[in-house]
Design an enzyme around this catalytic site. Structure first.
Site, mmCIF file in Angstrom:
data_model
loop_
_atom_site.group_PDB
_atom_site.id
_atom_site.type_symbol
_atom_site.label_atom_id
_atom_site.label_comp_id
_atom_site.label_asym_id
_atom_site.label_seq_id
_atom_site.Cartn_x
_atom_site.Cartn_y
_atom_site.Cartn_z
ATOM 1 N N SER A 1 57.151 58.913 81.905
ATOM 2 C CA SER A 1 58.105 57.896 82.349
ATOM 3 C C SER A 1 58.164 56.667 81.460
ATOM 4 C CB SER A 1 57.791 57.476 83.792
ATOM 5 O OG SER A 1 58.219 58.473 84.696
ATOM 6 N N LYS B 1 61.580 55.791 80.328
ATOM 7 C CA LYS B 1 62.503 54.921 81.056
ATOM 8 C C LYS B 1 62.625 53.556 80.410
ATOM 9 C CE LYS B 1 61.881 57.279 85.505
ATOM 10 N NZ LYS B 1 60.860 58.293 85.176
ATOM 11 N N SER C 1 60.529 53.809 89.106
ATOM 12 C CA SER C 1 60.529 54.935 88.170
ATOM 13 C C SER C 1 61.347 56.118 88.664
ATOM 14 C CB SER C 1 59.080 55.376 87.887
ATOM 15 O OG SER C 1 58.985 56.069 86.672
#
Length: 393
Positions: free
Chosen positions: A65, A68, A131
């Site tokens: 993640s 992101k 997230s």
């Protein structure tokens, strides 16, 4: 032909005291960096870009993640440029819903519903704070039409930022074969978020977010550490990636960006990241050895209305040092171009080399600090004759 002048030295430590008012701290012994249990890691001073600690910083690793951060960078840039607004309504397609995209099941989600409309600003929070993989896809499709087209934007931005060892395959970070980055590239991206998109970066410091009655908490546990001064940025975890964390903290005028990738647990990524930040703040400092328009030299100007031009630096220049070492800074400067009118403020005529205990640590342009207009034809003729004799003898 102009011949470079020999290096000329001044003590930056003295300049720092006289101009910046910096005090010289007592010498501090800098111990070896801490041992960090991660596949790769790096600690960078935000303001100067200096790497303080690193290990496998250029090894390609799965970002999970941390991806992101790039999705957020693209979105934040589009908002900043006025191409979209946080108030824009985004229709949630089937690719962005847990209930119609089985690949999202079991992953981190904002829990948006297919065929509903969600403000772009809310999806932004869903990406950064909780997230949400579903929020990433919704934003990608809204900005670029398809997620694959948005990924092309991500890779273009990565190239623009100098992230040479990164390649993205999706907007959220679920494992994919050619989806990779490095600790150094993540530090570059984190620095860019803080520098280029301060409004976007503020979202990374929010500790929780509620959507559709469901409250979720930011997974970056360092935000709750009051002594550390952490205010961002992003966690990541998949089976391939392990547990990763990019963090940033500011203390006593110094901001650090720390990256740990591939630790064994949530607790480990927090502890290893904290180690790096504490080491940086304890044993290093960011100093401004000279202020803008500090004069390093006055040099002869040929063909100008003035005989001399002041040379120095125009911008505030910071450097990162072990604590207590500012008194040992020195600067050597050399001319690489002969000043000839017309001279414009900011024109470069040489280089300032900054050294610490004989080791080069930085260099900066040596530039004109004011304009010098071109003289009349008679004065230029006299200078031409003088310059001819100067070159001969």
């Amino acid at each position: 032909m102009f011949k470079n002048n020999p290096l000329r030295s001044i003590s930056i430590g003295l300049v720092a005291l006289a101009v910046s008012g910096l005090s010289v701290a007592a010498p501090v012994i800098t111990p070896d960096p801490p041992k960090v249990a991660a596949k790769g890691y790096i600690l960078v001073d935000y303001l100067t870009g200096r790497t303080l600690v690193s290990h496998n910083a250029d090894e390609r690793l799965a970002p999970a993640s941390l991806t992101k951060m790039m999705t957020s960078y693209v979105l934040g840039t589009e908002i900043k440029n006025g191409n979209v607004s946080p108030e824009d309504m985004v229709k949630i397609g089937p690719n962005a819903s847990l209930y119609t995209n089985k690949d999202l099941r079991g992953s981190s989600l904002m829990f948006v519903q297919v065929n509903t409309e969600v403000p772009l600003g809310e999806l932004n929070k869903g990406i950064v704070i909780v997230s949400g993989n579903d929020a990433c896809i919704a934003v990608a499709e809204h900005l670029a039409g398809t997620e694959s087209a948005f990924v092309d934007m991500m890779n273009a931005y990565a190239k623009h930022l100098g992230m040479e060892q990164s390649h993205f395959m999706n907007s959220h970070g679920l494992d994919a074969g050619e989806h990779y980055t490095t600790p150094r590239d993540m530090a570059t991206l984190g620095t860019a978020l803080i520098r280029d998109l301060p409004e976007e970066y503020k979202i990374y410091g929010e500790k929780s977010y509620t959507w559709d009655g469901r409250e979720q908490f930011n997974r970056n546990a360092l935000l709750w550490d009051k002594d550390l001064g952490a205010d961002g940025i992003k966690t990541g975890h998949t089976n391939d990636a392990g547990y990763s964390l990019v963090s940033s903290a500011e203390k006593d005028g110094m901001r650090l960006v720390a990256v740990v990738m591939g630790t064994e647990s949530t607790r480990s990524r927090n502890a290893e990241n904290r180690k790096l930040l504490q080491y940086g703040f304890r044993f290093f400092e960011t100093v401004v050895p000279y202020e803008p328009e500090t004069v390093f030299a006055e040099e002869r100007v040929w063909f100008g209305t003035k005989e001399q031009v002041q040379l120095g630096v125009l911008e505030t220049v910071a450097t990162t040092l072990p604590k207590g070492q500012v008194k040992n800074l020195k600067a050597d400067f050399e001319l690489t171009e002969r000043p000839e009118a017309p001279v414009k403020k900011g024109d470069r005529y040489g280089t300032v080399h900054v050294t610490l205990n004989g080791e080069d640590i930085a260099e900066y342009p040596l530039v004109a600090l004011h304009d010098v207009e071109e003289a009349g034809w008679f004065s230029r003729l006299i200078d031409q004759i003088l310059l001819l004799f100067n070159n001969l003898f």
